[in-house]
Write a protein that holds these residues in place. Structure first.
Motif, PDB file in Angstrom:
ATOM      1  N   VAL A 501       0.867  -1.183   0.000  1.00  0.00           N
ATOM      2  CA  VAL A 501       0.000   0.000   0.000  1.00  0.00           C
ATOM      3  C   VAL A 501       0.903   1.233   0.000  1.00  0.00           C
ATOM      4  N   SER A 502       0.780   2.049  -1.033  1.00  0.00           N
ATOM      5  CA  SER A 502       1.605   3.250  -1.117  1.00  0.00           C
ATOM      6  C   SER A 502       1.053   4.342  -0.209  1.00  0.00           C
ATOM      7  N   GLU A 503       1.883   5.338   0.045  1.00  0.00           N
ATOM      8  CA  GLU A 503       1.449   6.453   0.886  1.00  0.00           C
ATOM      9  C   GLU A 503       0.276   7.191   0.252  1.00  0.00           C
ATOM     10  N   ALA A 504       0.305   7.371  -1.063  1.00  0.00           N
ATOM     11  CA  ALA A 504      -0.770   8.089  -1.753  1.00  0.00           C
ATOM     12  C   ALA A 504      -2.076   7.307  -1.730  1.00  0.00           C
ATOM     13  N   ASP A 505      -1.971   5.964  -1.805  1.00  0.00           N
ATOM     14  CA  ASP A 505      -3.180   5.140  -1.866  1.00  0.00           C
ATOM     15  C   ASP A 505      -3.746   4.803  -0.497  1.00  0.00           C
ATOM     16  N   PHE A 506      -3.006   5.110   0.562  1.00  0.00           N
ATOM     17  CA  PHE A 506      -3.419   4.635   1.883  1.00  0.00           C
ATOM     18  C   PHE A 506      -4.784   5.156   2.335  1.00  0.00           C
ATOM     19  N   PRO A 507      -5.134   6.434   2.183  1.00  0.00           N
ATOM     20  CA  PRO A 507      -6.456   6.889   2.647  1.00  0.00           C
ATOM     21  C   PRO A 507      -7.604   6.123   1.997  1.00  0.00           C
ATOM     22  N   ASP A 508      -7.543   5.932   0.662  1.00  0.00           N
ATOM     23  CA  ASP A 508      -8.619   5.187  -0.010  1.00  0.00           C
ATOM     24  C   ASP A 508      -8.606   3.720   0.407  1.00  0.00           C
ATOM     25  N   TRP A 509      -7.397   3.158   0.507  1.00  0.00           N
ATOM     26  CA  TRP A 509      -7.304   1.757   0.920  1.00  0.00           C
ATOM     27  C   TRP A 509      -7.880   1.582   2.323  1.00  0.00           C
ATOM     28  N   LEU A 510      -7.576   2.521   3.221  1.00  0.00           N
ATOM     29  CA  LEU A 510      -8.035   2.441   4.602  1.00  0.00           C
ATOM     30  C   LEU A 510      -9.562   2.485   4.691  1.00  0.00           C
TER      31      LEU A 510
END
Length: 556
Positions: A501-510
């Motif tokens: 999980v990349s830093e940029a994708d983390f909010p959506d992934w979370l």
């Protein structure tokens, strides 16, 4: 203890020494990341998957090492369970077997049990040997196989009967094969480099041409089954393992762990303690008496040639020269016995003095650094003063046994082997809490088990912390956040894309993950912590030194 008691008493003493120095301390300290937790978790996952062919780490392909070293740890964990003792037992066991090979070699060379037991004792008490031999890495295992290979070559060298010589070469091939399956092709290069001067001096090339193929055939036959199976299951394994793990690591300008040519000189000096005073004389003896005593030249070549090889290599670590310590212990034993027989006890008194000075300096460092006498930043916090006292006691033991080894003009020199005993037994109780938090995440994970021990998602930005988390919770589904580290190759496979999980994708992934369970993000912080400000607000945040835990509760 008199140095020249009966051989049976000496053998019992060496066995007891091994138990005290190598086995008792194994469970007394937490695992260090990244090395110990990495190898512990790989073997745990092998046992869990029932797959003894392809190594995996956090469920991902992990091709940095072959498989035989993991087999040692697999068997150890199968016998002793998922404990710190089991994790380190493979390394300690390998060191113990290597000591027996040192004893056997000494018996072949000199037919004197007291000298042989002394060589084994010197080997086991060397700081480099017991420091690595009680630490969960693969180097004690490769050192075992390289020692077995050289012992087999010496047996072939001394054998007169063709059948016995052929059997020795077969053993040489089998030992090299196990070395290859433990850590790679260095297990072939190091013995060849070590025996080359011996073959030249003894003019043994005809013998090598006649019997060498038997060693090659034996090695191929032992390696071939696993090599074929892993090539069929993972076609890219051999390409990655050869080019990345061998060529790049040791030869290229950007090799890992780069160090200057002279790097190993201080390493081998410090690693020879508590026998440092014997080092120059033993090497000198091997060279001066190379004609009269060919076995000493054999040992000297075994020390010097691999040492030069690893010094030339771009990438260097102290563990790489562990295989040089067995022949060095044999040289030291031969030198010590000759000095004792000739009543040249000055070297033993010098050795005692060096150990006394070393122990005293270490006591001073523990006190000065522990209490912050010369710096506002101390190793310990105020509540940890008992650790300083324990550290002083550990090194006071070093001084005490050093002084004992110098009594009667140095006749009790064998007591130098006892110098590291208290340190080995007490080191787990001396480690500063800051170091525990930084290098031993088990402590932090156990302290926060209430937030980590759940069926939801677990992530970490550090592979070492992630493997510790996996080991502690006995689950391999730890996702990697932000930094792929040494898992970059395994994460590149199509079936592993969801594990990062990349830093940029983390909010959506979370937001998606919280619909299915709790999410715990365990971070190892670095100097630049700006990315922390971009994290979504957590339901709970716990932090200790360089570790931080962000907990997000499930939101259906």
């Amino acid at each position: 203890m008199k140095p020249w008691n009966s051989s049976r008493a000496l053998g019992f003493g060496v066995a007891l020494y091994f138990v005290l120095l190598y086995l008792l301390p194994l469970n007394g300290r937490l695992l260090w990341q990244p090395d110990e937790t990495r190898y512990a978790e790989i073997s745990r996952e092998m046992l869990q998957r029932g797959d003894w062919v392809v190594p995996h780490l956090l469920g991902l392909r992990y091709f940095e090492k072959p498989v035989a070293g993991y087999w040692f740890n697999n068997i150890s964990q199968w016998l002793f369970g998922d404990t710190n003792f089991a994790v380190r037992f493979g390394a300690a066991f390998s060191s113990g077997i290597t000591a027996l090979l040192v004893f056997a070699l000494a018996m072949m060379m000199w037919r004197q049990r007291r000298t042989a037991w002394l060589a084994a004792l010197i080997f086991l008490s060397m700081t480099l040997v017991f420091g690595i031999g009680t630490y969960n890495v693969l180097d004690p295992m490769i050192a075992l196989w390289l020692t077995a290979a050289m012992a087999s070559f010496y047996l072939a060298w001394r054998s007169e009967r063709p059948g016995k010589k052929l059997a020795a070469y077969v053993l040489l091939g089998l030992a090299c094969a196990m070395g290859v399956m433990t850590k790679g092709f260095l297990a072939l290069a190091v013995p060849v480099i070590a025996v080359l001067p011996i073959a030249i001096r003894q003019r043994r090339f005809r013998e090598l041409l006649i019997y060498g193929p038997a060693a090659v055939i034996a090695a191929v036959l032992l390696c071939l089954p696993w090599a074929l199976v892993i090539a069929r299951r993972e076609p890219d394994f051999w390409h990655y393992f050869f080019w990345v793990e061998h060529i790049k690591r040791f030869a290229e300008a950007n090799a890992q762990h780069r160090a200057p040519f002279w790097y190993y000189l201080p390493v081998i000096m410090a690693g020879s303690l508590p026998w440092l005073a014997l080092l120059p004389g033993s090497l000198r003896k091997g060279w001066i008496e190379r004609r009269a005593r060919p076995e000493l030249f054999f040992l000297l070549s075994w020390v010097v040639m691999p040492l030069l090889f690893f010094s030339i290599a771009k990438g260097k670590l102290p563990t790489y020269i562990l295989s040089c310590m067995a022949p060095l212990a044999l040289l030291m034993a031969a030198y010590a016995v000759d000095c004792a027989a000739a009543f040249r006890h000055g070297v033993f008194r010098l050795n005692a003095a060096i150990n006394i000075v070393f122990g005293a300096l270490c006591i001073a460092v523990v006190v000065v650094m522990g209490f912050g006498l010369l710096s506002p930043h101390s190793l310990y916090n105020r509540q940890e003063w008992p650790k300083i006292i324990i550290g002083v006691i550990a090194f006071a033991g070093w001084v005490l046994f050093a002084a004992l080894s110098g009594r009667r003009g140095g006749q009790r020199f064998a007591w130098a082997a006892a110098c590291p005993l208290l340190l080995a037994l007490l080191v787990g109780y001396v480690i500063p809490q800051n170091t525990v938090n930084n290098k031993q995440p088990q402590h932090f994970i156990r302290a926060n088990a209430d937030l980590l021990n759940h069926d939801g998602y677990l992530l970490s930005n550090n592979v070492g912390v992630a493997t510790t988390l996996a080991w502690e919770l006995k689950r391999s589904d730890i996702e990697i956040y932000r930094d792929k580290g040494e898992l970059s190759y395994g994460l590149a496979y199509p079936d592993a894309q969801g594990h990062f999980v990349s830093e940029a994708d983390f909010p959506d992934w979370l937001s998606q993950a919280r619909r299915h369970g709790n999410v715990a993000l365990l971070l190892r912080l670095d100097d630049d912590q700006s990315y922390i400000r971009n994290l979504p607000d957590a339901d709970a945040v716990r932090r200790q030194n360089w570790l931080a835990l962000y907990f997000y509760r499930q939101r259906p």
